[in-house]
Design an enzyme around this catalytic site. Structure first.
Site, PDB file in Angstrom:
ATOM      1  N   HIS A   1       3.674   7.627  15.909  1.00  0.00           N
ATOM      2  CA  HIS A   1       4.430   6.459  16.367  1.00  0.00           C
ATOM      3  C   HIS A   1       5.443   6.931  17.425  1.00  0.00           C
ATOM      4  CE1 HIS A   1       5.918   2.516  16.491  1.00  0.00           C
ATOM      5  NE2 HIS A   1       6.442   2.375  15.295  1.00  0.00           N
TER       6      HIS A   1
ATOM      7  N   GLN B   1       8.640   4.764  18.513  1.00  0.00           N
ATOM      8  CA  GLN B   1       9.707   4.741  17.514  1.00  0.00           C
ATOM      9  C   GLN B   1      10.568   5.997  17.641  1.00  0.00           C
ATOM     10  OE1 GLN B   1      10.476   2.312  14.922  1.00  0.00           O
ATOM     11  NE2 GLN B   1      12.303   3.572  14.982  1.00  0.00           N
TER      12      GLN B   1
ATOM     13  N   ASP C   1      10.781   6.838   5.362  1.00  0.00           N
ATOM     14  CA  ASP C   1       9.851   5.758   5.723  1.00  0.00           C
ATOM     15  C   ASP C   1       9.159   5.310   4.431  1.00  0.00           C
ATOM     16  OD1 ASP C   1       8.186   4.007   7.130  1.00  0.00           O
ATOM     17  OD2 ASP C   1       6.808   5.582   7.799  1.00  0.00           O
TER      18      ASP C   1
ATOM     19  N   CYS D   1      12.756   3.681  10.233  1.00  0.00           N
ATOM     20  CA  CYS D   1      12.051   2.953  11.296  1.00  0.00           C
ATOM     21  C   CYS D   1      11.914   1.470  10.980  1.00  0.00           C
ATOM     22  CB  CYS D   1      10.686   3.583  11.539  1.00  0.00           C
ATOM     23  SG  CYS D   1       9.671   3.664  10.056  1.00  0.00           S
TER      24      CYS D   1
HETATM   25  N1  NVA Z   1       4.508   4.459   8.284  1.00  0.00           N
HETATM   26  C1  NVA Z   1       4.687   3.049   8.551  1.00  0.00           C
HETATM   27  C2  NVA Z   1       5.526   2.851   9.777  1.00  0.00           C
HETATM   28  C3  NVA Z   1       5.818   1.424  10.116  1.00  0.00           C
HETATM   29  C4  NVA Z   1       6.623   1.285  11.368  1.00  0.00           C
HETATM   30  C5  NVA Z   1       3.326   2.403   8.722  1.00  0.00           C
HETATM   31  O1  NVA Z   1       2.462   2.984   9.386  1.00  0.00           O
HETATM   32  O2  NVA Z   1       3.117   1.314   8.180  1.00  0.00           O
HETATM   33  N1   CP Z   2       9.235   0.209  13.205  1.00  0.00           N
HETATM   34  C1   CP Z   2       8.242  -0.587  13.645  1.00  0.00           C
HETATM   35  O1   CP Z   2       7.371  -0.163  14.391  1.00  0.00           O
HETATM   36  O2   CP Z   2       8.335  -1.878  13.229  1.00  0.00           O
HETATM   37  P1   CP Z   2       7.196  -2.990  13.334  1.00  0.00           P
HETATM   38  O3   CP Z   2       6.091  -2.573  12.420  1.00  0.00           O
HETATM   39  O4   CP Z   2       7.881  -4.240  12.897  1.00  0.00           O
HETATM   40  O5   CP Z   2       6.732  -3.072  14.759  1.00  0.00           O
END
Ligand code: NVA
Ligand code: CP
Length: 303
Positions: free
Chosen positions: A129, A132, A219, A259
Site C-alpha cells: 500500500h 498510504q 493495522d 492506516c
Molecule cells: N491491511 C488492510 C489495509 C486497509 C487500508 C487491508 O488490506 O484491508
Molecule cells: N487506509 C485506506 O487505504 O483506507 P480506505 O480503505 O478507506 O481507502
C-alpha cells in the site's frame, strides 16, 4: 519515476521529493493557492475492493489539481466479466492520463503498467500500500521534524501495510522493529530486502518491538479478502495490540498511527486510539496531499 507500483521501486531521493512536494501542495491548499497542474487530465480509479479514504482523497485531489477522476468499480467494468487486464490497460490508455487501481494480486497492477502506456498508481494490493506509506512518512516528518534515525515499531499482521512500511521506513533511514506472530510474517521479498539493514528487527514480542519507539503503528488483523479467516486470526493475534502496556515502554512522546479503518479493542484499544486521534486523522488527511504529489510527479513531471 513512471509508475507507483511499490515502494521497492523508488529511490530514497524519489520518496523525499514526493514528501517535499506533498508539503508544498498542502501549504498551498491551506492558503487558498490554486495549483491546477493537471488541468484537462483524467484519472481512472479501478476498485476491486472497498475504500473510503483512497477513493475520496484521489477524487478530491484530482479536482484540486484541475483534473477529473472517474470511479470505475470492477463489478461494472468488463474486467469483472473476464476481459483481460492487458486489453483493459491498452484501451484505457487511449482515454485517460493515469490509472489508480486497488485490487488483490500485485501482478495485476504490474500487468497494467506493462501493457498500458500511462502512469499506474497502486491504491492497495494484497502485497503493498505505497500511497498510504507516503502519507504516513509525511505525517511522521511533520510531527518529528525528521525521519532519519527515528525508531519505528509495527505490531500485528505482516500484511500489505507491514510490507510497505518496512520498505518505506528503512529507505528513509528509520530503524524498523516488527512484532508479528509466527505464520503471519511479512512477504519473503520484503524480508530479503530488509535483511541487509542492521536496524531491522522482526520479533514475536510486541513490547520488545515497542521499546523506545518514536512511532507505533498497527493495522487490522484481517484484511480485505480475509473476512473468512477473521475468527482464526482473532486467536492468532491475541496480544498483538497497541495498549497502555505497550505504550509504557515506548518513548514518552511517541506517536501512534493507523492506516484505518480501525477495529477498537482488537489491534488497538479505544483509549490509545482516542489519545492519538490527532496523529491518526492528520495521517488520514495526508493521503490527499501525498497522492496529489504522486499524481503531479507521474502525470505532469515538468511541473
Ligand atoms: N491491511 C488492510 C489495509 C486497509 C487500508 C487491508 O488490506 O484491508
Ligand atoms: N487506509 C485506506 O487505504 O483506507 P480506505 O480503505 O478507506 O481507502
Amino acid at each position: 519515476m513512471k509508475h507507483l507500483l511499490k515502494l521497492l521501486d523508488l529511490s530514497t531521493e524519489e520518496i523525499i521529493d514526493i514528501l517535499n512536494l506533498a508539503d508544498q501542495l498542502k501549504y498551498e491548499q491551506k492558503h487558498g493557492i490554486t495549483h491546477h497542474h493537471l488541468k484537462g487530465m483524467t484519472l481512472g480509479m479501478i476498485f476491486q475492493k472497498a475504500s473510503t479514504r483512497t477513493r475520496v482523497s484521489f477524487e478530491t485531489g484530482m479536482y484540486q489539481l484541475g483534473g477529473h477522476a472517474l470511479f470505475l468499480s470492477s463489478k461494472e467494468l468488463q474486467i469483472g466479466r473476464g476481459e483481460p487486464v492487458q486489453d483493459t490497460a491498452r484501451v484505457l490508455s487511449r482515454y485517460l492520463n493515469g490509472i489508480m487501481i486497488r485490487t488483490f494480486e500485485q501482478s495485476e497492477v504490474e500487468n497494467l503498467a506493462e501493457y498500458g502506456s500511462i502512469p499506474i498508481i497502486n491504491g492497495l494490493t494484497d502485497f503493498c500500500h505505497p500511497c498510504q506509506v507516503l502519507a504516513d512518512l509525511q505525517t511522521i516528518r511533520e510531527y518529528k521534524n525528521k525521519l532519519d534515525g527515528l525508531k519505528f515499531c509495527y505490531i500485528g499482521d505482516g500484511n500489505n501495510m507491514a510490507n510497505s512500511l518496512t520498505v518505506g521506513c528503512l529507505k528513509v533511514g528509520m530503524s524498523v522493529s516488527l512484532a508479528c506472530p509466527e505464520g503471519y510474517h511479512p512477504d519473503p521479498q520484503i524480508l530479503e530486502f530488509a535483511k541487509v539493514y542492521d536496524n531491522f528487527k522482526l520479533v514475536a514480542d510486541p513490547k520488545e518491538a515497542a521499546a523506545d519507539a518514536d512511532v507505533l503503528y498497527t493495522d487490522v488483523w484481517a484484511s480485505m479478502g480475509q473476512e473468512g479467516e477473521a475468527e482464526k486470526r482473532k486467536l492468532a493475534f491475541k496480544g498483538y495490540q497497541i495498549n497502555d502496556d505497550v505504550m509504557s515502554v515506548a518513548k514518552p512522546d511517541a506517536m501512534v498511527l493507523h492506516c484505518l479503518p480501525a477495529h477498537r479493542e482488537e489491534e488497538i484499544t479505544a483509549k490509545v486510539f482516542e489519545q492519538h486521534a490527532a496523529d491518526i486523522f492528520d495521517e488520514a488527511e495526508n493521503r490527499l496531499h501525498a497522492q496529489k504529489a504522486v499524481m503531479v510527479r507521474l502525470m505532469a513531471p515538468e511541473k
